[in-house]
Design a protein around this motif. Structure first.
Motif, PDB file in Angstrom:
ATOM      1  N   THR A   1      -5.668   6.247   0.541  1.00 45.02           N
ATOM      2  CA  THR A   1      -4.951   4.990   0.709  1.00 45.02           C
ATOM      3  C   THR A   1      -5.171   4.124  -0.521  1.00 45.02           C
ATOM      4  O   THR A   1      -6.314   3.875  -0.904  1.00 45.02           O
ATOM      5  CB  THR A   1      -5.447   4.238   1.956  1.00 45.02           C
ATOM      6  OG1 THR A   1      -5.344   5.087   3.087  1.00 45.02           O
ATOM      7  CG2 THR A   1      -4.636   2.974   2.189  1.00 45.02           C
TER       8      THR A   1
ATOM      9  N   TYR B   1       0.819  -1.205   0.000  1.00 43.91           N
ATOM     10  CA  TYR B   1       0.000   0.000   0.000  1.00 43.91           C
ATOM     11  C   TYR B   1       0.858   1.262   0.000  1.00 43.91           C
ATOM     12  O   TYR B   1       2.048   1.236   0.294  1.00 43.91           O
ATOM     13  CB  TYR B   1      -0.954   0.015   1.187  1.00 43.91           C
ATOM     14  CG  TYR B   1      -0.279   0.128   2.531  1.00 43.91           C
ATOM     15  CD1 TYR B   1      -0.106   1.363   3.136  1.00 43.91           C
ATOM     16  CD2 TYR B   1       0.199  -0.997   3.203  1.00 43.91           C
ATOM     17  CE1 TYR B   1       0.519   1.475   4.365  1.00 43.91           C
ATOM     18  CE2 TYR B   1       0.811  -0.902   4.415  1.00 43.91           C
ATOM     19  CZ  TYR B   1       0.967   0.338   4.997  1.00 43.91           C
ATOM     20  OH  TYR B   1       1.585   0.456   6.216  1.00 43.91           O
TER      21      TYR B   1
ATOM     22  N   LEU C   1       0.386   8.462  -6.100  1.00 46.08           N
ATOM     23  CA  LEU C   1       0.221   7.429  -5.076  1.00 46.08           C
ATOM     24  C   LEU C   1       0.234   6.026  -5.682  1.00 46.08           C
ATOM     25  O   LEU C   1       0.852   5.115  -5.119  1.00 46.08           O
ATOM     26  CB  LEU C   1      -1.087   7.639  -4.319  1.00 46.08           C
ATOM     27  CG  LEU C   1      -1.027   8.586  -3.141  1.00 46.08           C
ATOM     28  CD1 LEU C   1      -2.413   8.798  -2.579  1.00 46.08           C
ATOM     29  CD2 LEU C   1      -0.124   8.020  -2.081  1.00 46.08           C
TER      30      LEU C   1
ATOM     31  N   HIS D   1      -7.192  12.153   3.069  1.00 49.02           N
ATOM     32  CA  HIS D   1      -6.179  11.108   3.165  1.00 49.02           C
ATOM     33  C   HIS D   1      -6.572  10.011   2.178  1.00 49.02           C
ATOM     34  O   HIS D   1      -7.686   9.490   2.237  1.00 49.02           O
ATOM     35  CB  HIS D   1      -6.109  10.528   4.571  1.00 49.02           C
ATOM     36  CG  HIS D   1      -5.981  11.543   5.656  1.00 49.02           C
ATOM     37  ND1 HIS D   1      -5.008  12.516   5.651  1.00 49.02           N
ATOM     38  CD2 HIS D   1      -6.702  11.746   6.776  1.00 49.02           C
ATOM     39  CE1 HIS D   1      -5.136  13.261   6.745  1.00 49.02           C
ATOM     40  NE2 HIS D   1      -6.169  12.821   7.428  1.00 49.02           N
TER      41      HIS D   1
ATOM     42  N   VAL E   1       0.124   5.513   1.163  1.00 49.83           N
ATOM     43  CA  VAL E   1      -0.813   6.425   1.817  1.00 49.83           C
ATOM     44  C   VAL E   1      -0.379   7.857   1.561  1.00 49.83           C
ATOM     45  O   VAL E   1       0.797   8.195   1.737  1.00 49.83           O
ATOM     46  CB  VAL E   1      -0.869   6.168   3.336  1.00 49.83           C
ATOM     47  CG1 VAL E   1      -1.816   7.136   4.007  1.00 49.83           C
ATOM     48  CG2 VAL E   1      -1.281   4.749   3.629  1.00 49.83           C
TER      49      VAL E   1
ATOM     50  N   GLN F   1      -1.323  11.613   2.875  1.00 48.44           N
ATOM     51  CA  GLN F   1      -2.087  12.306   3.908  1.00 48.44           C
ATOM     52  C   GLN F   1      -2.060  13.806   3.683  1.00 48.44           C
ATOM     53  O   GLN F   1      -1.099  14.347   3.140  1.00 48.44           O
ATOM     54  CB  GLN F   1      -1.529  11.978   5.284  1.00 48.44           C
ATOM     55  CG  GLN F   1      -1.720  10.539   5.667  1.00 48.44           C
ATOM     56  CD  GLN F   1      -1.244  10.256   7.077  1.00 48.44           C
ATOM     57  OE1 GLN F   1      -0.307  10.873   7.549  1.00 48.44           O
ATOM     58  NE2 GLN F   1      -1.892   9.316   7.735  1.00 48.44           N
TER      59      GLN F   1
END
Length: 179
Positions: free
Chosen positions: A128, A28, A74, A126, A30, A32
């Motif tokens: 993910t 993953y 991301l 945020h 993340v 933020q």
């Protein structure tokens, strides 16, 4: 007292193996405090959830929204994590989970006429992104096809106890379907 201790050790062991099984092929990334509304980011995330890595990159490059660039970064980062940390092939990655959560609001004060001030609220979110390697799943399906009926039943009961809900066995066609 001793029986309770044994049960607790067994429960810990089961939880450990379940998390290990579920996270075997997942990586993953993340992001933020990304400066945009969670609703605007969700509009893009809903389009890419469940797609392959390469298809997702093409979709994000062609979409006209401002939220595409941070999501693109991301996904690229998650794929780089997968190839560097676990040695996965980027062609075998799919976006298994993508979620957007609301962050804090950045507040600024803008001066106005007659000494007044207005509050400007900048929402953050945020994001993910979880990518999964599907080659693990294909290997598992091949091994299940070669297994006996009793071994299949034990494996499927083990999966349903852990509530992963990833594989469906079709008894009529003797096939496994990946969700």
């Amino acid at each position: 007292m001793l029986n309770n201790l044994k049960i607790r050790e067994r429960d810990r062991y089961e939880i450990y193996t379940a998390s290990q099984l579920n996270n075997r092929g997942e990586v993953y990334a993340v992001g933020q405090y990304i400066s945009m509304s969670a609703d605007k980011a969700r509009r893009v995330i809903d389009q890419i959830r469940g797609r392959s890595y390469e298809e997702t990159l093409m979709i994000l490059e062609l979409m006209p929204y401002r939220a595409c660039y941070p999501i693109f970064k991301l996904i690229y980062s998650a794929a780089a994590n997968a190839s560097h940390n676990k040695g996965f092939n980027k062609a075998d990655l799919i976006i298994s989970k993508a979620e957007v959560n609301k962050g804090t609001n950045m507040k600024k004060v803008k001066p106005r006429a007659r000494g007044r001030s207005y509050l400007i609220k900048r929402p953050t979110c945020h994001i993910t992104i979880v990518v999964k390697d599907i080659s693990y799943m294909n290997d598992w399906i091949l091994s299940m096809k070669e297994a006996s009926i009793k071994e299949r039943q034990e494996a499927m009961s083990d999966i349903t106890k852990r509530r992963s809900g990833i594989v469906i066995y079709n008894a009529e066609n003797d096939e496994f379907e990946v969700l």
